[in-house]
Design a protein around this motif. Structure first.
Motif, PDB file in Angstrom:
ATOM      1  N   UNK A   1      -5.526  49.204  53.157  1.00  0.00           N
ATOM      2  CA  UNK A   1      -4.113  48.842  53.345  1.00  0.00           C
ATOM      3  C   UNK A   1      -3.937  47.329  53.464  1.00  0.00           C
ATOM      4  N   UNK A   2      -4.834  46.691  54.196  1.00  0.00           N
ATOM      5  CA  UNK A   2      -4.737  45.239  54.346  1.00  0.00           C
ATOM      6  C   UNK A   2      -5.031  44.524  53.029  1.00  0.00           C
ATOM      7  N   UNK A   3      -5.926  45.073  52.248  1.00  0.00           N
ATOM      8  CA  UNK A   3      -6.240  44.478  50.939  1.00  0.00           C
ATOM      9  C   UNK A   3      -5.001  44.471  50.051  1.00  0.00           C
ATOM     10  N   UNK A   4      -4.332  45.595  49.987  1.00  0.00           N
ATOM     11  CA  UNK A   4      -3.112  45.692  49.175  1.00  0.00           C
ATOM     12  C   UNK A   4      -2.033  44.764  49.729  1.00  0.00           C
ATOM     13  N   UNK A   5      -1.892  44.721  51.044  1.00  0.00           N
ATOM     14  CA  UNK A   5      -0.870  43.871  51.661  1.00  0.00           C
ATOM     15  C   UNK A   5      -1.128  42.392  51.385  1.00  0.00           C
ATOM     16  N   UNK A   6      -2.363  41.940  51.599  1.00  0.00           N
ATOM     17  CA  UNK A   6      -2.682  40.536  51.343  1.00  0.00           C
ATOM     18  C   UNK A   6      -2.558  40.191  49.869  1.00  0.00           C
ATOM     19  N   UNK A   7      -2.977  41.096  49.000  1.00  0.00           N
ATOM     20  CA  UNK A   7      -2.858  40.837  47.560  1.00  0.00           C
ATOM     21  C   UNK A   7      -1.397  40.694  47.159  1.00  0.00           C
ATOM     22  N   UNK A   8      -0.549  41.563  47.678  1.00  0.00           N
ATOM     23  CA  UNK A   8       0.878  41.483  47.369  1.00  0.00           C
ATOM     24  C   UNK A   8       1.482  40.193  47.925  1.00  0.00           C
ATOM     25  N   UNK A   9       1.156  39.877  49.160  1.00  0.00           N
ATOM     26  CA  UNK A   9       1.668  38.664  49.790  1.00  0.00           C
ATOM     27  C   UNK A   9       1.233  37.418  49.019  1.00  0.00           C
ATOM     28  N   UNK A  10      -0.041  37.359  48.666  1.00  0.00           N
ATOM     29  CA  UNK A  10      -0.540  36.204  47.924  1.00  0.00           C
ATOM     30  C   UNK A  10       0.056  36.123  46.523  1.00  0.00           C
ATOM     31  N   UNK A  11       0.319  37.257  45.913  1.00  0.00           N
ATOM     32  CA  UNK A  11       0.970  37.260  44.597  1.00  0.00           C
ATOM     33  C   UNK A  11       2.408  36.756  44.714  1.00  0.00           C
ATOM     34  N   UNK A  12       3.095  37.164  45.761  1.00  0.00           N
ATOM     35  CA  UNK A  12       4.467  36.672  45.969  1.00  0.00           C
ATOM     36  C   UNK A  12       4.466  35.163  46.167  1.00  0.00           C
ATOM     37  N   UNK A  13       3.496  34.650  46.940  1.00  0.00           N
ATOM     38  CA  UNK A  13       3.390  33.200  47.118  1.00  0.00           C
ATOM     39  C   UNK A  13       3.134  32.521  45.775  1.00  0.00           C
ATOM     40  N   UNK A  14       2.236  33.086  44.984  1.00  0.00           N
ATOM     41  CA  UNK A  14       1.930  32.510  43.670  1.00  0.00           C
ATOM     42  C   UNK A  14       3.168  32.514  42.779  1.00  0.00           C
ATOM     43  N   UNK A  15       3.908  33.608  42.773  1.00  0.00           N
ATOM     44  CA  UNK A  15       5.124  33.672  41.952  1.00  0.00           C
ATOM     45  C   UNK A  15       6.159  32.663  42.434  1.00  0.00           C
ATOM     46  N   UNK A  16       6.250  32.465  43.735  1.00  0.00           N
ATOM     47  CA  UNK A  16       7.156  31.448  44.271  1.00  0.00           C
ATOM     48  C   UNK A  16       6.735  30.057  43.802  1.00  0.00           C
ATOM     49  N   UNK A  17       5.439  29.801  43.817  1.00  0.00           N
ATOM     50  CA  UNK A  17       4.943  28.502  43.354  1.00  0.00           C
ATOM     51  C   UNK A  17       5.319  28.267  41.898  1.00  0.00           C
ATOM     52  N   UNK A  18       5.264  29.320  41.101  1.00  0.00           N
ATOM     53  CA  UNK A  18       5.604  29.167  39.683  1.00  0.00           C
ATOM     54  C   UNK A  18       7.089  28.893  39.484  1.00  0.00           C
ATOM     55  N   UNK A  19       7.929  29.358  40.420  1.00  0.00           N
ATOM     56  CA  UNK A  19       9.356  29.053  40.296  1.00  0.00           C
ATOM     57  C   UNK A  19       9.667  27.650  40.782  1.00  0.00           C
ATOM     58  N   UNK A  20       8.862  27.149  41.704  1.00  0.00           N
ATOM     59  CA  UNK A  20       9.102  25.829  42.282  1.00  0.00           C
ATOM     60  C   UNK A  20       8.567  24.705  41.395  1.00  0.00           C
TER      61      UNK A  20
END
Length: 107
Positions: free
Chosen positions: A29-48
């Motif tokens: 569960x933590x693996x999926x949560x961290x992967x999703x969180x880190x992907x959201x951060x990465x996607x935010x970086x791509x918008x910025x």
């Protein structure tokens, strides 16, 4: 903050994908949560920051690889799952870190 999260996810992902791959464990569960969180951060970086056409293709490829990994996990094809899952763990974080580094050096 982002590199720290990647390191934590790496440890948890190792537990989930290697040590406890065939057992029910808290790390999944933590693996999926961290992967999703880190992907959201990465996607935010791509918008910025400026994202080129090439980076967009790599990003889409990275998200597709994650879907392939899920598909092979459901089909119980472990070698293919491990291959695509490993790619998934590298493509988007490296692209995000490259984007951050490139932005920093352009200033």
């Amino acid at each position: 903050f982002y590199p720290f999260n990647l390191c934590v996810q790496g440890f948890i992902s190792f537990l989930s994908d290697s040590v406890y791959i065939d057992k029910d464990h808290w790390s999944h569960n933590y693996d999926v949560s961290f992967a999703l969180y880190n992907t959201i951060i990465a996607l935010y970086l791509f918008t910025k920051y400026k994202i080129t056409f090439t980076k967009m293709i790599i990003l889409i490829w990275g998200l597709s690889v994650q879907k392939l990994a899920s598909y092979y996990l459901k089909k119980k094809k472990v070698k293919k799952y491990c291959f695509y899952h490993t790619l998934w763990h590298y493509i988007i974080p490296i692209l995000a870190l490259y984007t951050l580094r490139r932005h920093k050096t352009l200033k």
